[in-house]
Design a protein around this motif. Structure first.
Motif, PDB file in Angstrom:
ATOM      1  N   LEU A 185       0.579  -1.325  -0.040  1.00 27.61           N
ATOM      2  CA  LEU A 185       0.296  -0.315   0.147  1.00 27.61           C
ATOM      3  C   LEU A 185       0.513   1.097   0.357  1.00 27.61           C
ATOM      4  CD1 LEU A 185      -2.733  -1.307   2.682  1.00 27.61           C
ATOM      5  CD2 LEU A 185      -2.593  -0.246   0.284  1.00 27.61           C
ATOM      6  N   GLU A 186       1.998   0.859   0.375  1.00 23.97           N
ATOM      7  CA  GLU A 186       2.885   2.130  -0.067  1.00 23.97           C
ATOM      8  C   GLU A 186       3.302   2.675  -0.706  1.00 23.97           C
ATOM      9  OE1 GLU A 186       6.719   1.209   2.148  1.00 23.97           O
ATOM     10  OE2 GLU A 186       5.995   0.382   3.890  1.00 23.97           O
ATOM     11  N   GLN A 187       2.435   2.098  -2.179  1.00 24.50           N
ATOM     12  CA  GLN A 187       2.582   2.180  -3.239  1.00 24.50           C
ATOM     13  C   GLN A 187       1.844   3.351  -4.368  1.00 24.50           C
ATOM     14  OE1 GLN A 187       4.149  -1.062  -5.936  1.00 24.50           O
ATOM     15  NE2 GLN A 187       4.405  -2.158  -4.513  1.00 24.50           N
ATOM     16  N   VAL A 188       0.625   3.272  -3.033  1.00 25.60           N
ATOM     17  CA  VAL A 188      -0.733   4.477  -3.435  1.00 25.60           C
ATOM     18  C   VAL A 188      -0.648   5.290  -3.070  1.00 25.60           C
ATOM     19  CG1 VAL A 188      -1.586   1.990  -4.551  1.00 25.60           C
ATOM     20  CG2 VAL A 188      -1.900   2.651  -1.998  1.00 25.60           C
ATOM     21  N   PRO A 189      -1.499   5.891  -3.260  1.00 23.13           N
ATOM     22  CA  PRO A 189      -1.574   7.790  -2.137  1.00 23.13           C
ATOM     23  C   PRO A 189      -2.800   6.975  -0.528  1.00 23.13           C
ATOM     24  CG  PRO A 189      -2.853   8.003  -4.874  1.00 23.13           C
ATOM     25  CD  PRO A 189      -2.140   6.497  -4.538  1.00 23.13           C
ATOM     26  N   ALA A 190      -1.963   8.018  -0.044  1.00 22.13           N
ATOM     27  CA  ALA A 190      -2.398   7.803   0.775  1.00 22.13           C
ATOM     28  C   ALA A 190      -3.884   8.184   1.198  1.00 22.13           C
ATOM     29  CB  ALA A 190      -1.381   9.196   2.425  1.00 22.13           C
ATOM     30  N   ILE A 239      -7.112  -8.758   2.438  1.00 24.15           N
ATOM     31  CA  ILE A 239      -7.911  -7.896   1.338  1.00 24.15           C
ATOM     32  C   ILE A 239      -7.030  -6.241   1.248  1.00 24.15           C
ATOM     33  CG2 ILE A 239      -9.060  -6.822  -0.237  1.00 24.15           C
ATOM     34  CD1 ILE A 239     -11.092  -8.791   0.513  1.00 24.15           C
ATOM     35  N   ASP A 240      -6.014  -5.864   0.283  1.00 23.74           N
ATOM     36  CA  ASP A 240      -5.405  -4.759   0.573  1.00 23.74           C
ATOM     37  C   ASP A 240      -5.847  -3.687  -0.423  1.00 23.74           C
ATOM     38  OD1 ASP A 240      -3.264  -4.877  -1.956  1.00 23.74           O
ATOM     39  OD2 ASP A 240      -2.931  -6.259  -0.858  1.00 23.74           O
ATOM     40  N   THR A 241      -5.920  -2.327  -1.560  1.00 25.64           N
ATOM     41  CA  THR A 241      -5.964  -1.702  -1.738  1.00 25.64           C
ATOM     42  C   THR A 241      -4.314  -1.287  -3.100  1.00 25.64           C
ATOM     43  OG1 THR A 241      -6.188  -0.082  -0.872  1.00 25.64           O
ATOM     44  CG2 THR A 241      -8.563  -0.908  -1.164  1.00 25.64           C
ATOM     45  N   GLY A 242      -3.709  -2.196  -2.797  1.00 26.00           N
ATOM     46  CA  GLY A 242      -2.573  -1.884  -3.376  1.00 26.00           C
ATOM     47  C   GLY A 242      -2.358  -1.704  -4.878  1.00 26.00           C
ATOM     48  N   PRO A 243      -1.308  -2.095  -5.121  1.00 29.56           N
ATOM     49  CA  PRO A 243      -1.290  -2.282  -6.921  1.00 29.56           C
ATOM     50  C   PRO A 243      -2.069  -3.633  -6.862  1.00 29.56           C
ATOM     51  CG  PRO A 243       1.093  -2.137  -5.945  1.00 29.56           C
ATOM     52  CD  PRO A 243      -0.043  -1.852  -5.231  1.00 29.56           C
ATOM     53  N   GLY A 244      -1.807  -4.239  -6.239  1.00 26.54           N
ATOM     54  CA  GLY A 244      -2.039  -5.655  -6.581  1.00 26.54           C
ATOM     55  C   GLY A 244      -0.824  -6.378  -7.092  1.00 26.54           C
ATOM     56  N   VAL A 287      -4.304 -17.083  -4.005  1.00 27.90           N
ATOM     57  CA  VAL A 287      -4.147 -15.462  -4.251  1.00 27.90           C
ATOM     58  C   VAL A 287      -5.350 -14.782  -5.481  1.00 27.90           C
ATOM     59  CG1 VAL A 287      -2.731 -13.942  -5.098  1.00 27.90           C
ATOM     60  CG2 VAL A 287      -1.891 -16.178  -3.813  1.00 27.90           C
ATOM     61  N   TYR A 288      -5.757 -13.966  -5.075  1.00 28.99           N
ATOM     62  CA  TYR A 288      -6.938 -13.626  -6.129  1.00 28.99           C
ATOM     63  C   TYR A 288      -5.684 -11.955  -6.632  1.00 28.99           C
ATOM     64  CZ  TYR A 288     -10.073 -16.460  -4.448  1.00 28.99           C
ATOM     65  OH  TYR A 288     -11.283 -17.509  -4.077  1.00 28.99           O
ATOM     66  N   PRO A 289      -5.458 -11.920  -7.405  1.00 32.19           N
ATOM     67  CA  PRO A 289      -4.331 -10.685  -8.281  1.00 32.19           C
ATOM     68  C   PRO A 289      -5.942  -9.637  -9.501  1.00 32.19           C
ATOM     69  CG  PRO A 289      -4.033 -12.216  -9.945  1.00 32.19           C
ATOM     70  CD  PRO A 289      -5.209 -13.206  -8.398  1.00 32.19           C
ATOM     71  N   ALA A 290      -5.678  -8.205  -8.648  1.00 32.67           N
ATOM     72  CA  ALA A 290      -6.651  -7.940  -9.628  1.00 32.67           C
ATOM     73  C   ALA A 290      -5.900  -6.634  -9.907  1.00 32.67           C
ATOM     74  CB  ALA A 290      -7.689  -7.265  -8.660  1.00 32.67           C
ATOM     75  N   PRO A 291      -4.629  -6.691 -11.024  1.00 27.11           N
ATOM     76  CA  PRO A 291      -3.514  -5.903 -10.969  1.00 27.11           C
ATOM     77  C   PRO A 291      -3.605  -4.398 -10.400  1.00 27.11           C
ATOM     78  CG  PRO A 291      -2.621  -7.764 -12.186  1.00 27.11           C
ATOM     79  CD  PRO A 291      -4.053  -7.651 -11.932  1.00 27.11           C
ATOM     80  N   GLY A 292      -3.879  -2.845 -10.315  1.00 29.22           N
ATOM     81  CA  GLY A 292      -4.623  -2.163 -10.583  1.00 29.22           C
ATOM     82  C   GLY A 292      -5.312  -1.689  -9.723  1.00 29.22           C
ATOM     83  N   ARG A 293      -5.438  -2.675  -8.648  1.00 29.72           N
ATOM     84  CA  ARG A 293      -7.142  -2.818  -8.037  1.00 29.72           C
ATOM     85  C   ARG A 293      -6.857  -3.225  -6.601  1.00 29.72           C
ATOM     86  NH1 ARG A 293     -11.182  -5.708 -11.239  1.00 29.72           N
ATOM     87  NH2 ARG A 293      -9.850  -6.720 -12.266  1.00 29.72           N
ATOM     88  N   GLY A 294      -6.016  -4.166  -6.617  1.00 32.92           N
ATOM     89  CA  GLY A 294      -4.714  -4.496  -5.647  1.00 32.92           C
ATOM     90  C   GLY A 294      -5.059  -6.033  -5.312  1.00 32.92           C
ATOM     91  N   ALA A 295      -5.260  -6.796  -3.702  1.00 36.72           N
ATOM     92  CA  ALA A 295      -5.447  -8.578  -3.487  1.00 36.72           C
ATOM     93  C   ALA A 295      -5.242  -8.886  -3.053  1.00 36.72           C
ATOM     94  CB  ALA A 295      -3.777  -8.342  -4.133  1.00 36.72           C
TER      95      ALA A 295
END
Length: 304
Positions: free
Chosen positions: A197-202, A220-225, A266-274
């Motif tokens: 999550l450090e890679q996305v806006p706060a 689940i996170d809202t990071g880069p996936g 693992v459910y990858p969703a590049p650009g939408r989190g993981a």
């Protein structure tokens, strides 16, 4: 006209019932041999495979014991280095040195202490990954376990600007687990999520712990996936794209879940989190997975 040899054979069979018995015995013995020989060979092959597996397991056990002993031998001197670095730092600050010289020496000592601490963390992760793992599984309400873990991790998440959310059923969700080890596995997944999550806006940093009635736990996170092509490698030891990472956090989590008879999907969703999901009772499916990791499926994480 019947050939003489054929006549002799026919007369012999006609005059001696024993001849028929001898032929039947030979045919029966041949048939039994044809049936039993492949079975015997398969049994011998299985025995050889089992023997090789036993020898390999014994060797792996010896290597684990040797690696554990070596890690302990390294860890003790590292503790001494860290302690002496702290004492040296205090001596430098107490010494009558010019401010610039004192600051320069303190920076060097601090760098030494940080590296010693990092090596100690690597050794601790290695011991958890390669060491012998004994489960103390007890019936546990996963709702309480997740709530306790969220309370514990909230200060660290807030320090990184991450909001933690928990979603769980109203009724108890019981599962036989080693609570301490499962918390360690989940904590590793949560640390991995916060680092991502450090890679996305706060403003968009969220981490959800979601528990399903079946017992499946989602981190689940809202990071880069996670890129789909990387799913098969992220649980391998010492594979890390994060600065200062040991590359053992996810492998340790995977091994703990695997020891419980589960797997991490693992459910990858590049650009939408993981979404890292801990599923139980996955033995029937594990033959088609690698190291407890299911095939990736594109599903965006959800949050509320």
């Amino acid at each position: 006209m019947t050939p003489p040899t054929a006549d002799l054979i026919a007369n012999a069979f006609a005059s001696s019932p024993l001849m028929w018995g001898a032929v039947a015995f030979v045919l029966g013995a041949g048939l039994a041999l044809a049936v039993c020989l492949p079975t015997s060979r398969r049994r011998e092959a299985r025995a050889r495979v089992a023997e090789r597996a036993s020898i390999e397991a014994s060797r792996r056990g010896e290597m684990v014991d040797m690696a554990n002993g070596l890690a302990h031998e390294i860890r003790n001197p590292l503790s001494t280095v860290a302690l002496n670095a702290q004492l040296l730092r205090e001596d430098i600050l107490d010494a009558a040195l010019p401010e610039e010289e004192s600051a320069r020496l303190v920076r060097r000592v601090d760098a030494l202490a940080r590296e010693a601490a990092r090596l100690k963390d690597i050794l601790e992760d290695f011991l958890r990954f390669a060491g012998r793992m004994q489960l103390d599984a007890q019936p546990t309400d996963l709702r309480e376990l997740i709530s306790e873990l969220a309370d514990f991790f909230t200060p660290q998440a807030q320090a990184s600007g991450v909001i933690i959310r928990v979603q769980a059923p109203d009724m108890p969700v019981m599962q036989s687990v080693d609570a301490a080890l499962l918390k360690q596995a989940m904590l590793n997944l949560m640390i991995n999520a916060v680092q991502a999550l450090e890679q996305v806006p706060a403003a968009s940093r969220e981490l959800m712990l979601r528990l399903e009635p079946s017992g499946t736990i989602h981190v689940i996170d809202t990071g880069p996936g996670v890129a789909a092509e990387r799913v098969s490698e992220i649980f391998r030891p010492y594979i890390s794209t994060k600065k200062g990472g040991t590359g053992l956090g996810l492998p340790v989590a995977n091994r703990i879940v695997h020891e419980h008879g589960g797997r991490i999907v693992v459910y990858p969703a590049p650009g939408r989190g993981a979404d890292f999901a801990i599923e139980w009772n996955a033995d029937r499916e594990r033959a088609s997975t690698a190291g407890g990791i299911a095939a990736p499926r594109a599903r965006p994480p959800t949050s509320t």
